[in-house]
Structures are given as structure tokens and as C-alpha cells.
Write a protein that holds these residues in place. Structure first.
Motif, PDB file in Angstrom:
ATOM      1  N   VAL A   1      39.373  59.987 -29.251  1.00 50.24           N
ATOM      2  CA  VAL A   1      40.683  60.631 -29.102  1.00 50.24           C
ATOM      3  C   VAL A   1      40.900  61.596 -30.265  1.00 50.24           C
ATOM      4  O   VAL A   1      41.291  62.751 -30.075  1.00 50.24           O
ATOM      5  CB  VAL A   1      41.811  59.578 -29.051  1.00 50.24           C
ATOM      6  N   LYS A   2      40.608  61.131 -31.453  1.00 52.54           N
ATOM      7  CA  LYS A   2      40.757  61.978 -32.643  1.00 52.54           C
ATOM      8  C   LYS A   2      39.822  63.183 -32.578  1.00 52.54           C
ATOM      9  O   LYS A   2      40.214  64.308 -32.918  1.00 52.54           O
ATOM     10  CB  LYS A   2      40.463  61.154 -33.903  1.00 52.54           C
ATOM     11  N   ALA A   3      38.589  62.961 -32.116  1.00 53.06           N
ATOM     12  CA  ALA A   3      37.620  64.056 -32.012  1.00 53.06           C
ATOM     13  C   ALA A   3      38.088  65.110 -31.019  1.00 53.06           C
ATOM     14  O   ALA A   3      37.939  66.316 -31.256  1.00 53.06           O
ATOM     15  CB  ALA A   3      36.258  63.506 -31.594  1.00 53.06           C
ATOM     16  N   ALA A   4      38.655  64.669 -29.904  1.00 50.90           N
ATOM     17  CA  ALA A   4      39.144  65.602 -28.892  1.00 50.90           C
ATOM     18  C   ALA A   4      40.312  66.430 -29.423  1.00 50.90           C
ATOM     19  O   ALA A   4      40.379  67.650 -29.213  1.00 50.90           O
ATOM     20  CB  ALA A   4      39.554  64.839 -27.631  1.00 50.90           C
ATOM     21  N   VAL A   5      41.221  65.775 -30.124  1.00 45.05           N
ATOM     22  CA  VAL A   5      42.365  66.494 -30.707  1.00 45.05           C
ATOM     23  C   VAL A   5      41.875  67.485 -31.757  1.00 45.05           C
ATOM     24  O   VAL A   5      42.304  68.651 -31.786  1.00 45.05           O
ATOM     25  CB  VAL A   5      43.372  65.500 -31.316  1.00 45.05           C
TER      26      VAL A   5
ATOM     27  N   ALA B   1      39.062  68.942 -31.949  1.00 46.78           N
ATOM     28  CA  ALA B   1      38.311  70.042 -31.336  1.00 46.78           C
ATOM     29  C   ALA B   1      39.216  71.020 -30.592  1.00 46.78           C
ATOM     30  O   ALA B   1      38.747  72.064 -30.131  1.00 46.78           O
ATOM     31  CB  ALA B   1      37.265  69.478 -30.380  1.00 46.78           C
ATOM     32  N   GLY B   2      40.491  70.670 -30.466  1.00 43.34           N
ATOM     33  CA  GLY B   2      41.438  71.592 -29.847  1.00 43.34           C
ATOM     34  C   GLY B   2      41.751  71.329 -28.391  1.00 43.34           C
ATOM     35  O   GLY B   2      42.335  72.182 -27.713  1.00 43.34           O
ATOM     36  N   ALA B   3      41.394  70.141 -27.866  1.00 39.59           N
ATOM     37  CA  ALA B   3      41.764  69.803 -26.494  1.00 39.59           C
ATOM     38  C   ALA B   3      43.278  69.728 -26.379  1.00 39.59           C
ATOM     39  O   ALA B   3      43.954  69.220 -27.279  1.00 39.59           O
ATOM     40  CB  ALA B   3      41.132  68.475 -26.087  1.00 39.59           C
TER      41      ALA B   3
ATOM     42  N   ARG C   1      30.067  65.082 -30.947  1.00 39.47           N
ATOM     43  CA  ARG C   1      29.421  66.401 -31.061  1.00 39.47           C
ATOM     44  C   ARG C   1      29.506  67.171 -29.751  1.00 39.47           C
ATOM     45  O   ARG C   1      29.722  68.387 -29.748  1.00 39.47           O
ATOM     46  CB  ARG C   1      27.970  66.245 -31.501  1.00 39.47           C
ATOM     47  N   LEU C   2      29.349  66.457 -28.635  1.00 38.48           N
ATOM     48  CA  LEU C   2      29.454  67.119 -27.337  1.00 38.48           C
ATOM     49  C   LEU C   2      30.887  67.552 -27.045  1.00 38.48           C
ATOM     50  O   LEU C   2      31.117  68.615 -26.461  1.00 38.48           O
ATOM     51  CB  LEU C   2      28.939  66.188 -26.233  1.00 38.48           C
ATOM     52  N   ILE C   3      31.848  66.741 -27.457  1.00 35.70           N
ATOM     53  CA  ILE C   3      33.258  67.126 -27.307  1.00 35.70           C
ATOM     54  C   ILE C   3      33.530  68.418 -28.069  1.00 35.70           C
ATOM     55  O   ILE C   3      34.139  69.361 -27.552  1.00 35.70           O
ATOM     56  CB  ILE C   3      34.188  66.002 -27.808  1.00 35.70           C
ATOM     57  N   ALA C   4      33.068  68.480 -29.321  1.00 36.56           N
ATOM     58  CA  ALA C   4      33.287  69.664 -30.136  1.00 36.56           C
ATOM     59  C   ALA C   4      32.587  70.886 -29.553  1.00 36.56           C
ATOM     60  O   ALA C   4      33.148  71.990 -29.497  1.00 36.56           O
ATOM     61  CB  ALA C   4      32.796  69.415 -31.562  1.00 36.56           C
TER      62      ALA C   4
ATOM     63  N   ALA D   1      34.437  74.258 -28.106  1.00 38.38           N
ATOM     64  CA  ALA D   1      34.093  75.542 -28.728  1.00 38.38           C
ATOM     65  C   ALA D   1      33.634  76.539 -27.676  1.00 38.38           C
ATOM     66  O   ALA D   1      34.031  77.717 -27.685  1.00 38.38           O
ATOM     67  CB  ALA D   1      33.017  75.342 -29.782  1.00 38.38           C
ATOM     68  N   ALA D   2      32.803  76.078 -26.737  1.00 38.74           N
ATOM     69  CA  ALA D   2      32.303  76.974 -25.687  1.00 38.74           C
ATOM     70  C   ALA D   2      33.410  77.428 -24.766  1.00 38.74           C
ATOM     71  O   ALA D   2      33.484  78.603 -24.377  1.00 38.74           O
ATOM     72  CB  ALA D   2      31.203  76.271 -24.902  1.00 38.74           C
TER      73      ALA D   2
END
Length: 214
Positions: free
Chosen positions: A16-20, A22-24, A201-204, A208-209
Motif C-alpha cells: 500500500v505504501k509502495a503504491a502511494v 509511486a503515485g497511484a 519494484r514492479l509497482i514503481a 512510472a511508465a
């Protein structure tokens, strides 16, 4: 000008933190026991607490009855309901009226004959999720990691916002956005290292893409 991202099937605070980070802008929580991404209402409630304002918390349900939706909406901080089953337009309207929350309706696409049904929901749902239709006999209505022919929805415009899903991953999301003109994209299995296990890493990379796509 990239696309807005929804990361679906979250079940762990780290992801959840990674998604936030990364800008989701949307986080999806699955309430469907057959899914490897299923979370309990209690767990989802805890995960939603620390989600910052401005990031929508979406409850994904499949042909849920009012009893389940009553619990989800009263016991968690959900911002939106995603109906991912065979719910009718009438059911979409009922859910909107009963809970006062925006409703996103998922629609499975396999061929041209499926596109017409989008119009049935575009006037009643707040958003549409245009997904790949599940294969016959599949246990899951979504999250199967398969794509449909994106040309079927190329540059289509409906009365409400829509989100592209189905088989998206970091290495194809930019092309999907370019082909369809989608302003929003949804991913679940495409950012996992194993079914139900998200990969930071895949979330980020996906975010980004999507954000960099034209």
C-alpha cells in the motif's frame, strides 16, 4: 501527460505504501474469497487507515449482497465501490442510492459484440473499468493477467470516465495508453511476483511508465 493509475488487489501495508509512493491515485481491495488477493474486512480497514487524502480506496466485490456491502461501507474507510460481477445497470443504481458512494462497474471485453454493453452502464455508473473478459470456467472475473484487443476501445468516448484493465504490465502499459487513449489504467497481476504477492519494484515501474506515456 500520463495516465492515472489504480493498483488493485492490495493486501499488505508495505505494498500500500509502495503504491502511494509511486503515485497511484486509486488503491483496490478485493473482497472475494476465491481470489488470491482477497482480504478480510478487518484487515482492509487497517490498511485503509493510513492512505492519504486524495488517494481513493476502492472496494472490489463480485455480485455482493447488501449484507456484505453494509459491512464493508460501515467498517472501512472505503471511497468507492467496484462491481466486478454480472451486476445489472439496475443493481449499479441500487448500490449508488443505498451507500451514497461512487460506483465503478467492470465490463469484460473479448470481442466486438461485448463493446455494445458498455453503453448500458455508461449512463448509470460513475466510472467504467474496461477489462478483459474472463475465460470460460475461470474462477476469477478479473485479475487473470490476460489482455483483449485494445483496438476495440480505441479512442472511444462514453458519458463517464473509464479505466483500462486486463493484462497490463510495466512493459506494455505505455503502448496500451497510446493505442486506446485511456486516461486511467488498472493493474493487479501485472505487478506481482506470484499470484496475490505484489512487488514494490514492479509497482514503481508500472506507475512510472503510465505517468510518462503519451
Amino acid at each position: 501527460m500520463g495516465a492515472t493509475v489504480k493498483i488493485c488487489g492490495l493486501s499488505d501495508a508495505q505494498h500500500v505504501k509502495a503504491a502511494v509512493s509511486a503515485g497511484a491515485r486509486y488503491l483496490g481491495f478485493v473482497f472475494f474469497p476465491k481470489s488470491p488477493r482477497n482480504v478480510s474486512i478487518e484487515r482492509a480497514a487497517k490498511l485503509m487507515v493510513d492512505v492519504p487524502v486524495g488517494v481513493a480506496k476502492v472496494a472490489l466485490v463480485v455480485n455482493a449482497d447488501d449484507a456484505l456491502l453494509d459491512r464493508i461501507t460501515s467498517e472501512t474507510l472505503v471511497d468507492m465501490v467496484q462491481l466486478h460481477g454480472s451486476e445489472s445497470p439496475e443493481r449499479v443504481a441500487q448500490v449508488k442510492a443505498r451507500y451514497g458512494l461512487p460506483v465503478m462497474k467492470a465490463i469484460g471485453i473479448a470481442g466486438p459484440e461485448d463493446v455494445a454493453q458498455i453503453e448500458r452502464y455508461a449512463g448509470v455508473a460513475d466510472q467504467l473499468l474496461i477489462d478483459a473478459k474472463a475465460p470460460k470456467g475461470a474462477d476469477l472475473p478479473g485479475g487473470n493477467g490476460i489482455a483483449f484487443d485494445w483496438r476495440l476501445v480505441q479512442r472511444k468516448y462514453w458519458p463517464c470516465p473509464w479505466m483500462l484493465a486486463g493484462g497490463l504490465a510495466p512493459d506494455n502499459v505505455a503502448e496500451a495508453i497510446r493505442l486506446t487513449g485511456a486516461k486511467q489504467v488498472d493493474v493487479s497481476s501485472g505487478v506481482e511476483s506470484a499470484p496475490g504477492i505484489k512487488d514494490d519494484r514492479l509497482i514503481a515501474a508500472f506507475c512510472a511508465a503510465a505517468h510518462a506515456a503519451n
